[in-house]
Scaffold this active site. Sequence first.
Site, PDB file in Angstrom:
ATOM      1  N   LYS A  62      48.316 -10.543  23.659  1.00 18.12           N
ATOM      2  CA  LYS A  62      48.378 -11.387  24.860  1.00 18.12           C
ATOM      3  C   LYS A  62      49.116 -10.674  25.986  1.00 18.12           C
ATOM      4  O   LYS A  62      48.694 -10.682  27.133  1.00 18.12           O
ATOM      5  CB  LYS A  62      49.061 -12.724  24.545  1.00 18.12           C
ATOM      6  CG  LYS A  62      48.185 -13.672  23.738  1.00 18.12           C
ATOM      7  CD  LYS A  62      48.846 -15.019  23.543  1.00 18.12           C
ATOM      8  CE  LYS A  62      47.942 -15.920  22.702  1.00 18.12           C
ATOM      9  NZ  LYS A  62      48.549 -17.233  22.437  1.00 18.12           N
ATOM     10  N   THR A  97      33.211 -17.959  25.719  1.00 18.18           N
ATOM     11  CA  THR A  97      33.259 -18.761  26.938  1.00 18.18           C
ATOM     12  C   THR A  97      32.224 -19.880  26.857  1.00 18.18           C
ATOM     13  O   THR A  97      31.443 -19.958  25.905  1.00 18.18           O
ATOM     14  CB  THR A  97      32.953 -17.901  28.178  1.00 18.18           C
ATOM     15  OG1 THR A  97      31.544 -17.616  28.214  1.00 18.18           O
ATOM     16  CG2 THR A  97      33.734 -16.593  28.163  1.00 18.18           C
ATOM     17  N   LYS A 121      26.938 -22.744  23.798  1.00 20.06           N
ATOM     18  CA  LYS A 121      25.637 -23.401  23.646  1.00 20.06           C
ATOM     19  C   LYS A 121      24.662 -23.102  24.786  1.00 20.06           C
ATOM     20  O   LYS A 121      23.470 -23.397  24.676  1.00 20.06           O
ATOM     21  CB  LYS A 121      25.825 -24.921  23.535  1.00 20.06           C
ATOM     22  CG  LYS A 121      26.534 -25.372  22.289  1.00 20.06           C
ATOM     23  CD  LYS A 121      26.596 -26.883  22.181  1.00 20.06           C
ATOM     24  CE  LYS A 121      27.715 -27.476  22.976  1.00 20.06           C
ATOM     25  NZ  LYS A 121      29.041 -27.201  22.430  1.00 20.06           N
ATOM     26  N   GLU A 148      26.101 -19.776  14.776  1.00 22.92           N
ATOM     27  CA  GLU A 148      26.454 -20.872  13.863  1.00 22.92           C
ATOM     28  C   GLU A 148      27.342 -21.918  14.531  1.00 22.92           C
ATOM     29  O   GLU A 148      27.144 -23.120  14.372  1.00 22.92           O
ATOM     30  CB  GLU A 148      27.185 -20.309  12.636  1.00 22.92           C
ATOM     31  CG  GLU A 148      27.578 -21.354  11.608  1.00 22.92           C
ATOM     32  CD  GLU A 148      26.360 -21.952  10.905  1.00 22.92           C
ATOM     33  OE1 GLU A 148      25.994 -23.100  11.232  1.00 22.92           O
ATOM     34  OE2 GLU A 148      25.782 -21.260  10.050  1.00 22.92           O
ATOM     35  N   ALA A 153      30.561 -26.558  14.903  1.00 21.74           N
ATOM     36  CA  ALA A 153      31.696 -25.622  14.780  1.00 21.74           C
ATOM     37  C   ALA A 153      31.522 -24.752  13.534  1.00 21.74           C
ATOM     38  O   ALA A 153      30.561 -24.002  13.435  1.00 21.74           O
ATOM     39  CB  ALA A 153      33.013 -26.376  14.791  1.00 21.74           C
ATOM     40  N   LEU A 155      30.907 -25.783  10.458  1.00 22.13           N
ATOM     41  CA  LEU A 155      30.031 -26.363   9.427  1.00 22.13           C
ATOM     42  C   LEU A 155      28.760 -25.518   9.277  1.00 22.13           C
ATOM     43  O   LEU A 155      28.211 -25.037  10.273  1.00 22.13           O
ATOM     44  CB  LEU A 155      29.651 -27.798   9.785  1.00 22.13           C
ATOM     45  CG  LEU A 155      30.775 -28.834   9.831  1.00 22.13           C
ATOM     46  CD1 LEU A 155      30.228 -30.185  10.285  1.00 22.13           C
ATOM     47  CD2 LEU A 155      31.436 -28.966   8.470  1.00 22.13           C
ATOM     48  N   GLU A 213      36.352 -35.211  26.993  1.00 21.22           N
ATOM     49  CA  GLU A 213      36.597 -34.353  28.145  1.00 21.22           C
ATOM     50  C   GLU A 213      37.521 -35.119  29.110  1.00 21.22           C
ATOM     51  O   GLU A 213      37.624 -36.345  29.022  1.00 21.22           O
ATOM     52  CB  GLU A 213      35.271 -34.027  28.840  1.00 21.22           C
ATOM     53  CG  GLU A 213      34.297 -33.210  28.008  1.00 21.22           C
ATOM     54  CD  GLU A 213      34.787 -31.800  27.724  1.00 21.22           C
ATOM     55  OE1 GLU A 213      35.552 -31.251  28.551  1.00 21.22           O
ATOM     56  OE2 GLU A 213      34.426 -31.255  26.659  1.00 21.22           O
ATOM     57  N   ASP A 224      25.952 -33.188  25.492  1.00 19.70           N
ATOM     58  CA  ASP A 224      26.416 -32.277  24.450  1.00 19.70           C
ATOM     59  C   ASP A 224      25.538 -32.398  23.209  1.00 19.70           C
ATOM     60  O   ASP A 224      25.156 -31.394  22.597  1.00 19.70           O
ATOM     61  CB  ASP A 224      27.875 -32.590  24.105  1.00 19.70           C
ATOM     62  CG  ASP A 224      28.402 -31.713  22.979  1.00 19.70           C
ATOM     63  OD1 ASP A 224      28.495 -30.488  23.183  1.00 19.70           O
ATOM     64  OD2 ASP A 224      28.709 -32.251  21.896  1.00 19.70           O
ATOM     65  N   LYS A 228      22.786 -29.606  21.413  1.00 21.09           N
ATOM     66  CA  LYS A 228      22.753 -29.257  19.988  1.00 21.09           C
ATOM     67  C   LYS A 228      21.376 -29.512  19.383  1.00 21.09           C
ATOM     68  O   LYS A 228      20.885 -28.723  18.569  1.00 21.09           O
ATOM     69  CB  LYS A 228      23.844 -30.032  19.243  1.00 21.09           C
ATOM     70  CG  LYS A 228      25.249 -29.576  19.641  1.00 21.09           C
ATOM     71  CD  LYS A 228      26.339 -30.501  19.131  1.00 21.09           C
ATOM     72  CE  LYS A 228      27.710 -30.034  19.608  1.00 21.09           C
ATOM     73  NZ  LYS A 228      28.793 -30.973  19.268  1.00 21.09           N
TER      74      LYS A 228
END
Length: 372
Positions: A62, A97, A121, A148, A153, A155, A213, A224, A228
């Site tokens: 960092k 990102t 995505k 994936e 996430a 899964l 959010e 969202d 997916k």
Amino acid sequence: MSPHQNKIYVAIVGVGLVGAELINQLLSIPEATSPFHLISLSSSSRTIFDASSPIQKGAEWKSLLASSSLKADLAKLTEQLKGLVKENKRVAVVDNTSSEDVAALYPTWLKEGFNVVTPNKKAYSGDIGLYERILSASYESGARFLNEATVGAGLPVISTLRELVATGDKVVKIEGVFSGTMSYIFNEFSTGKTDGPQFASVVKVAREKGYTEPHPADDLNGFDVARKLTILSRTISSGSAAPTALPKLQSFASVQTASLIPPALEGVPTGDEFISRLPEFNVEFDKLREEASKEGKVLRFVGVVDVQNGQVRAGLEKYPTTHPFATSLGGSDNIIMFHTERYSPRPLIVQGAGAGAAVTAMGVLGDLLKLA
């Protein structure tokens, strides 16, 4: 991985919550067995790159990044990585990102022989033209794109679907609760009883807990989930040996999505104002809950890829109180059912935490390990 095999030179773009967790997980692999050299990190403003001296476990990455005099420059990074490919080095770029600009670079990177791994995505659910260029570039160069963590996430959703399709199973339908936010809201709001907490108060608590959010409309619009579903639908279509009945989605906006935003609140500029006005619509949501309860059902915001009937949709649906969507979910879990020829009449079910830095980073690292 054998110590004699070529290591993979990894460049990470995006070092926020998921990116930082990924770096820590990657560097926790013992050096003797790690298949990776971590050679570059890029934030939105700074970058570090050193192919001859990879970042090691315990490094203060960092501060190294914060003190770097090099400005973030993805065009320059691309040229640097091209040099490694020319030396027959194996290269992987990880995009942590949510940027459309970074996603637009995937075809270029794949064409140059860089493997691309991402939880972003945008590329896989956006314009069909970009998606087709990604497929084409990967096919031409042999470089792989792995995503994936774009659905569920960590899964095993995408990998399970790819294997089902690649091994010749026929997917009939996928249905699931794909949004951790929507999962939490409706697990709390609709339990099978006629009454319960008011919808607006549940959304308010979800926002306070960080499940939504900052502007809850960004969750309640269903976009969202639509993204997916687009990724799953395209994964089926692109991997199937024969054409399917699924529509060719031009983007996630082509998904039939039933938004939960009351029409009067469309366009409300701030999350605070949205939350303050949402109680005006509690009665409407109470009616929906009461109707479902009288039928012995609960409300769940689900996504469906109906291959058999050629439909992709997201919206509020009713399920019996004995259904896994009613009995198995807790907190903000995701649950996905794969109905296939092989998994019939009982579907294959994947369930667990579908959001969070640790599990998302795990999904990304799992994809990187597939390259080893």
